[in-house]
Design a protein around this motif. Sequence first.
Motif, PDB file in Angstrom:
ATOM      1  N   LEU A 168      42.876  39.181  37.211  1.00 29.27           N
ATOM      2  CA  LEU A 168      43.617  37.952  36.917  1.00 29.27           C
ATOM      3  C   LEU A 168      42.673  36.813  36.549  1.00 29.27           C
ATOM      4  N   ALA A 169      41.588  36.674  37.287  1.00 30.75           N
ATOM      5  CA  ALA A 169      40.612  35.626  36.962  1.00 30.75           C
ATOM      6  C   ALA A 169      40.049  35.833  35.559  1.00 30.75           C
ATOM      7  N   ALA A 170      39.777  37.100  35.202  1.00 34.75           N
ATOM      8  CA  ALA A 170      39.263  37.385  33.859  1.00 34.75           C
ATOM      9  C   ALA A 170      40.301  37.054  32.792  1.00 34.75           C
ATOM     10  N   LEU A 202      33.409  39.165  31.403  1.00 38.33           N
ATOM     11  CA  LEU A 202      33.072  40.594  31.375  1.00 38.33           C
ATOM     12  C   LEU A 202      32.801  41.123  32.776  1.00 38.33           C
ATOM     13  N   LEU A 203      32.080  40.365  33.575  1.00 42.96           N
ATOM     14  CA  LEU A 203      31.773  40.807  34.936  1.00 42.96           C
ATOM     15  C   LEU A 203      33.046  40.962  35.764  1.00 42.96           C
ATOM     16  N   LEU A 204      33.958  40.017  35.646  1.00 39.72           N
ATOM     17  CA  LEU A 204      35.220  40.099  36.379  1.00 39.72           C
ATOM     18  C   LEU A 204      36.049  41.291  35.908  1.00 39.72           C
ATOM     19  N   GLY A 210      36.861  48.553  37.254  1.00 37.02           N
ATOM     20  CA  GLY A 210      36.059  49.601  37.872  1.00 37.02           C
ATOM     21  C   GLY A 210      36.593  50.000  39.234  1.00 37.02           C
ATOM     22  N   MET A 211      37.054  49.035  40.018  1.00 34.08           N
ATOM     23  CA  MET A 211      37.657  49.346  41.316  1.00 34.08           C
ATOM     24  C   MET A 211      38.911  50.190  41.135  1.00 34.08           C
ATOM     25  N   LYS A 212      39.729  49.846  40.148  1.00 32.41           N
ATOM     26  CA  LYS A 212      40.949  50.608  39.903  1.00 32.41           C
ATOM     27  C   LYS A 212      40.653  52.009  39.381  1.00 32.41           C
ATOM     28  N   ALA A 213      39.518  52.166  38.718  1.00 27.95           N
ATOM     29  CA  ALA A 213      39.133  53.474  38.203  1.00 27.95           C
ATOM     30  C   ALA A 213      38.453  54.343  39.256  1.00 27.95           C
ATOM     31  N   GLY A 214      38.204  53.788  40.440  1.00 24.54           N
ATOM     32  CA  GLY A 214      37.544  54.560  41.491  1.00 24.54           C
ATOM     33  C   GLY A 214      36.046  54.688  41.289  1.00 24.54           C
ATOM     34  N   MET A 215      35.419  53.654  40.754  1.00 25.56           N
ATOM     35  CA  MET A 215      33.988  53.710  40.505  1.00 25.56           C
ATOM     36  C   MET A 215      33.222  53.487  41.810  1.00 25.56           C
TER      37      MET A 215
END
Length: 546
Positions: A168-170, A202-204, A210-215
């Motif tokens: 959301l911040a991104a 980009l970082l956000l 990445g968290m949602k992808a299970g990284m």
Amino acid sequence: MNLSQTLLIAAVGLPLLMLLLSASAPVRRRLPAWFAVAPLPALAAAVGASPSETLMLGHSRFALRFAIDTPGALLLGTAALLWLFAGIYASRSLRAQRSVDGFVVCWLMAMTGNVGVFLAADLIGFYLMLAVLSVGASGLVLQGEGADARYAGALYLGIALLAEAFVLAALILLAQATPGGSLLIRDAAAALPGSAWRDATLLLLLTGLGMKAGMVPLHFWMPYAYRAAPVPAAAVMSGAVVKASVIALVRFLPFTPGDAWPHFGIPLAALGMFGAFYGVAIGITQSEPKVVLACSSVSQMGFLMAVTGMGLAAGDPATVVAAAYYAAHHLLVKGTLFLAVGVVALTGAGSLRRVLLPTAVIALGLGGLPLTGGALAKYAAKDLLRGDLAGSLAVASSVATTLLMLHFVRCLRATAATDAHARAPAPLALAWLAMVLASLLGPWVLYLHIPVGTLPDALAPAALWSALWPVLAGAALAVGWDRWRRKAPRVPVGDVGVILRELQRAAAAVGRFAQGADAFVREWSVSCLTLLLAALLFGGLLAVVA
């Protein structure tokens, strides 16, 4: 309204309509029989909707817009197939349950959000559908049994909300940087390279998606969630739901020629490749088939992140279709393998080979077995993994994946029904078999219709051998691992997630202490004595100061 717009509104509208109808208890109990119908408009939209058409719902600048593009069509079409056949499986398996209300609502909510994410063309619509998807998916995890399901559901929802806070911040930064106040995703992505908040955005994005992808290291929700969820729910979550992060990455990230981003792409590729091997290292220590598959998802999504990172570092626009194609193959295969877990549990030794053989072929496809969709997917992504190091790691990843998949087949065989003559009910077996065919044939059909390479090049002897030998090496390692695995240390489910449980216990102990201390202080005699001591202390301090 033309045909394309009709297909787009039906794709999102039918599962949403069924979700609204589930407010009626009598209707809700009959909806499982219609699970297989709900994704049909999405499948039709993936095949027949025109990329040039946009559907707008509303008349203000905050109207929701839906459209389809090549990566969206790849993921929407394969996801619709999985929702269809997993829906048949779920409909039959729910017959044995006394209450289906929660499952029905969460299933339809997750499907609505999943279809909507693949079709969303504006920032608001994307975030709205992502939130609907997360709530529905966490509810599906809760449909499992016992305290483990409650913990896994709470953990999944917590991670999803944290990830969405970053996203959301991104999105807010993207909206501020887009000229003309446009909220279209394509305009926001085009404006990102020139944004004053480019690096922060980009970082956000990479953190949240990445968290949602299970990284790794925020992957630990996957083993908990996929193990706790019922089989059809785990199938759609591991296959379709997790691909929401993929469609967001390929749509939001700037894969533009001549505009390389190595300071973001290379770290993303390195972290993704680490996850590809870490998932295998953890997975081969597990014995539950669903947990092994969850670790495989950690590995495969890590490899996909590595491909995306290399494409971002090079500014290669071919990354968009190649990553979506790889994700579409993984979607079909992982959904099929989870359905196989349920079928094998109901199948005895007399019929087990008929299930294990095609399951093994599909599983080895993840390692790149020649003539499977996995070999095509890896061939499509090979140009993005340029360089000796990246190429060598990609080959090693194929070896490791083969090892893990053979370990999965071994664990799966151990879960067969004790009755040698047992057979899974026909609807469950047919739903699984349909997904087997989709996993074997679907990638070939897609490969012929997307610009990722030519078929003669993919079937050349050199290409076939480069795909075969890592599978043979992985099979040799699997033989050695079978002899040594009993001596290997056992890694708990969720690996680093165990730390959270320890922190939870510590927090609970602190809470109990604070509650006891509060109750003790609230006693009348203690309160009076405490007040008297405080008054004396205060008086003494005044005397000293005076």
